[in-house]
Design a protein around this motif. Structure first.
Motif, mmCIF file in Angstrom:
data_model
loop_
_atom_site.group_PDB
_atom_site.id
_atom_site.type_symbol
_atom_site.label_atom_id
_atom_site.label_comp_id
_atom_site.label_asym_id
_atom_site.label_seq_id
_atom_site.Cartn_x
_atom_site.Cartn_y
_atom_site.Cartn_z
ATOM 1 N N ALA A 165 12.654 23.042 0.925
ATOM 2 C CA ALA A 165 12.630 21.761 1.634
ATOM 3 C C ALA A 165 13.520 20.721 0.961
ATOM 4 O O ALA A 165 13.975 19.775 1.613
ATOM 5 C CB ALA A 165 11.195 21.238 1.708
ATOM 6 N N LEU A 166 13.788 20.907 -0.325
ATOM 7 C CA LEU A 166 14.556 19.915 -1.076
ATOM 8 C C LEU A 166 16.057 20.186 -1.077
ATOM 9 O O LEU A 166 16.832 19.359 -1.537
ATOM 10 C CB LEU A 166 14.051 19.849 -2.523
ATOM 11 C CG LEU A 166 12.636 19.306 -2.725
ATOM 12 C CD1 LEU A 166 12.192 19.498 -4.170
ATOM 13 C CD2 LEU A 166 12.570 17.826 -2.350
ATOM 14 N N ARG A 167 16.485 21.345 -0.553
ATOM 15 C CA ARG A 167 17.892 21.713 -0.653
ATOM 16 C C ARG A 167 18.697 21.316 0.585
ATOM 17 O O ARG A 167 19.510 22.101 1.077
ATOM 18 C CB ARG A 167 18.026 23.218 -0.909
ATOM 19 C CG ARG A 167 17.462 23.659 -2.239
ATOM 20 C CD ARG A 167 17.840 25.083 -2.573
ATOM 21 N NE ARG A 167 17.105 25.625 -3.695
ATOM 22 C CZ ARG A 167 17.338 25.355 -4.963
ATOM 23 N NH1 ARG A 167 18.299 24.516 -5.263
ATOM 24 N NH2 ARG A 167 16.612 25.893 -5.931
ATOM 25 N N THR A 168 18.498 20.122 1.078
ATOM 26 C CA THR A 168 19.284 19.639 2.214
ATOM 27 C C THR A 168 20.436 18.771 1.716
ATOM 28 O O THR A 168 20.417 18.269 0.587
ATOM 29 C CB THR A 168 18.419 18.810 3.172
ATOM 30 O OG1 THR A 168 18.005 17.599 2.506
ATOM 31 C CG2 THR A 168 17.182 19.593 3.604
ATOM 32 N N ALA A 169 21.427 18.587 2.575
ATOM 33 C CA ALA A 169 22.566 17.747 2.218
ATOM 34 C C ALA A 169 22.122 16.310 1.966
ATOM 35 O O ALA A 169 22.583 15.651 1.033
ATOM 36 C CB ALA A 169 23.613 17.800 3.331
ATOM 37 N N GLU A 170 21.210 15.821 2.789
ATOM 38 C CA GLU A 170 20.725 14.443 2.654
ATOM 39 C C GLU A 170 20.051 14.233 1.301
ATOM 40 O O GLU A 170 20.275 13.214 0.639
ATOM 41 C CB GLU A 170 19.741 14.117 3.780
ATOM 42 C CG GLU A 170 19.203 12.690 3.707
ATOM 43 C CD GLU A 170 18.171 12.398 4.783
ATOM 44 O OE1 GLU A 170 18.098 11.248 5.243
ATOM 45 O OE2 GLU A 170 17.427 13.335 5.160
ATOM 46 N N LEU A 171 19.237 15.188 0.876
ATOM 47 C CA LEU A 171 18.529 15.033 -0.387
ATOM 48 C C LEU A 171 19.445 15.271 -1.584
ATOM 49 O O LEU A 171 19.196 14.755 -2.673
ATOM 50 C CB LEU A 171 17.319 15.970 -0.445
ATOM 51 C CG LEU A 171 16.206 15.633 0.547
ATOM 52 C CD1 LEU A 171 15.006 16.552 0.364
ATOM 53 C CD2 LEU A 171 15.776 14.165 0.391
ATOM 54 N N GLY A 172 20.521 16.033 -1.380
ATOM 55 C CA GLY A 172 21.516 16.178 -2.434
ATOM 56 C C GLY A 172 22.171 14.840 -2.728
ATOM 57 O O GLY A 172 22.373 14.472 -3.889
#
Length: 206
Positions: free
Chosen positions: A70-77
């Motif tokens: 769930a944390l490996r999105t572009a937004e969270l990067g």
């Protein structure tokens, strides 16, 4: 045995860290997930621009409930790169990372400041990198594979922006430790990169 692996986004450091941890039977911590989790909390609260809120989120972080997928999105990067530039956030997560590294038998940690700040005395240090265009292609394929709608150009722009932010921040910037071994994975497949990383660690162990 502590293995410290640093490098910019999408360099392959996380994959190599997981492979090395499995090979040696050591626990592994992707420290980037900590900053992604802090960024996620701030985004959810609408307070990504609030430094005090990000420090509070870091201080109350529970690593046992982190969801890597769930944390490996572009937004969270991008959010992770923003909060990671804040000295208060880095200070709040420092002890957590050092405690992980201090486990009996050792550990493998990957991030941006493992060899320089978190584990400066680690016997095995790698600095994993690759050309920006190669890293952007890897991240683009990963995100598209996860179902995200994004363009290669957007990913490359994000990679370059994160490189600049990570290397230019005042607190624990992305740097190669003096005693780290440089591993450029631009032209290496995963097996060749792992073989090279393993050789580096084995040489340091010896």
């Amino acid at each position: 045995m502590v293995i410290a692996i640093d490098g910019p986004a999408a360099s392959g450091k996380g994959t190599l860290a997981r492979r090395l941890a499995a090979h040696y039977g050591l626990p592994h911590l992707d420290t980037g997930l900590l900053y992604r989790a802090v960024g996620a909390r701030c985004l959810a609260d609408g307070r990504l621009g609030d430094e005090a809120a990000s420090v509070k989120a870091a201080q109350s972080l529970d690593v046992s409930v982190l969801d890597p997928d769930a944390l490996r999105t572009a937004e969270l990067g991008e959010a992770a790169s923003v909060v990671a530039a804040r000295p208060g956030v880095r200070a709040a997560l420092l002890d957590l990372q050092r405690r992980f590294a201090g486990q009996t038998g050792g550990a493998v940690l990957d991030g941006r400041d493992i060899g320089t700040v978190i584990c400066p005395d680690a016997p095995a240090k790698l600095f994993v990198t690759a050309r920006p265009e190669v890293r952007a292609d890897r991240r683009f394929r990963e995100l598209v594979g996860r179902g995200e709608e994004i363009t290669y150009d957007a990913v490359l722009a994000d990679i370059l922006k994160r490189d600049e932010r990570d290397s230019g921040r005042s607190s624990a910037p992305l740097l190669k430790a003096d005693d780290a071994v440089l591993l450029d994975t631009s032209d290496l497949g995963i097996e060749a990169a792992f073989a090279a990383a393993l050789a580096i660690v084995e040489a340091r162990r010896g």
